[in-house]
Design an enzyme around this catalytic site. Structure first.
Site, PDB file in Angstrom:
ATOM      1  N   THR A  42       0.844  -1.196   0.000  1.00  0.00           N
ATOM      2  CA  THR A  42       0.000   0.000   0.000  1.00  0.00           C
ATOM      3  C   THR A  42       0.877   1.244   0.000  1.00  0.00           C
ATOM      4  OG1 THR A  42      -1.656  -1.267   1.230  1.00  0.00           O
ATOM      5  CG2 THR A  42      -1.965   1.111   1.136  1.00  0.00           C
ATOM      6  N   GLY A  87      -0.484   1.189  -5.011  1.00  0.00           N
ATOM      7  CA  GLY A  87      -1.505   0.386  -4.354  1.00  0.00           C
ATOM      8  C   GLY A  87      -2.491   1.223  -3.574  1.00  0.00           C
ATOM      9  N   LYS A  93       5.787   0.255 -22.524  1.00  0.00           N
ATOM     10  CA  LYS A  93       5.906   1.029 -21.286  1.00  0.00           C
ATOM     11  C   LYS A  93       7.358   1.419 -21.020  1.00  0.00           C
ATOM     12  CE  LYS A  93       3.959   2.587 -17.391  1.00  0.00           C
ATOM     13  NZ  LYS A  93       4.140   1.861 -16.138  1.00  0.00           N
TER      14      LYS A  93
END
Length: 318
Positions: A13, A17, A195
């Site tokens: 996180t 995230g 990318k």
């Protein structure tokens, strides 16, 4: 999509995230956040996103310090750095429901191939390519400057061709339901090379030249180097059988000029003495191009310089 909304887990996180997890939770999804060092702050205060696009979002979230406390999740979004994938594999296996879908929101080539042998065969592994300017400013505080799209491609798992397409579409629908532009990709390998056309120059040069996108684009010498590095990525992709669309590099270059000054994630890893993501962004593409008989001298030189910086940085934290 079925009427029952899936349970979503966020592994890692940080900026990526945290941003996508909050957007999904805000849209009403059942989202569970796994944290390490920031658990206390997020458990007490939730996650705040200061977004130039969505305004300020402050959300109390379902936070966990241990994967053993999390419920099994139908979808897992892995926002942690690819440098920690080997350590994450048991965590992912524990957090995933049977027939779970694991989406790697990571940069570089080979990240799925690295993780796949470490996961149960029953899990579906997808790659997620994030096009976003976002960084973590403090525990539980994320700054979102621009963009936000995330595109998904199926890598491997028990699904047949038709089911793979369905799963990938379902994943894109999750993000779209949260107000995020998202599309299913038919060729994940080619998309990862595309990318790299942005990631190879801007990530590495932000560390080497100590500059964000605005100063890098303002100087004639760094502009020329960016364009040369982009051209080498396109050349490497082509040698490996992946055709980058005509004008794609020029489109990314022009788009970067319109962005706010953005310091890529590799710069923040450098500043905080974290390992740089050199394997997937530089070493693996170079190795694949070399195996195809293609030399990429500018990317090779940039990689060697970054590897020196990374080794020196890691010695300071030992």
């Amino acid at each position: 999509m079925t009427s029952k909304r899936p349970r979503i887990g966020i592994i890692g996180t940080g900026a990526i995230g945290g941003f996508y997890g909050v957007m999904l939770a805000r849209a009403g999804f059942d989202v569970h956040f796994l944290l390490r060092t920031e658990f206390d702050a997020v458990n007490a205060n939730g996650i705040r996103i200061d977004s130039a696009v969505h305004g300020t979002l402050q959300l109390a979230v379902q936070a966990y310090a241990s994967v053993a406390d999390m419920p099994s999740c139908d979808w897992l979004l892995v926002g942690a750095k690819a440098t920690s994938n080997a350590e994450l594999a048991p965590v992912i296996a524990k957090a995933a429901a049977a027939d779970g879908k694991v989406v790697l929101l990571q940069n570089g080539l080979g990240v799925e191939e690295q993780l796949r042998p470490l996961l149960p065969d029953s899990l579906h592994l997808l790659g997620g390519l994030c096009y976003i300017c976002v960084n973590r400013e403090a525990p539980g505080v994320i700054r979102h400057q621009a963009l936000g799209a995330v595109n998904l491609g199926y890598h491997s798992g028990p699904a047949g061709d038709a089911a793979r397409q369905t799963i990938t579409q379902q994943g894109a629908e999750l993000f779209r339901a949260a107000g995020i532009d998202s599309h299913a990709m038919s060729d994940l390998a080619c998309a990862r090379w595309q990318k790299l056309v942005w990631n190879v120059p801007y990530n590495g040069l932000s560390v080497l030249l100590q500059g964000g996108t605005t100063p890098l684009m303002a100087d004639s010498h760094s502009r020329a180097l960016i364009q040369a590095l982009m051209a080498e990525v396109v050349e490497g992709a082509r040698a490996c059988g992946h055709e980058v669309p005509q004008g794609y590099a020029e489109q990314l270059f022009a788009g970067t000029e319109k962005m706010p000054d953005y310091w890529p994630s590799m710069y923040y890893d450098y500043v905080h003495n974290r390992p740089l993501e050199l394997e997937g962004i530089y070493a693996e593409p170079l190795a694949r191009a070399r195996a195809a008989g293609c030399s990429l001298p500018r990317i090779e030189a940039l990689y060697q310089a970054l590897a020196f910086i990374d080794r020196r940085n890691q010695k300071t934290v030992q």
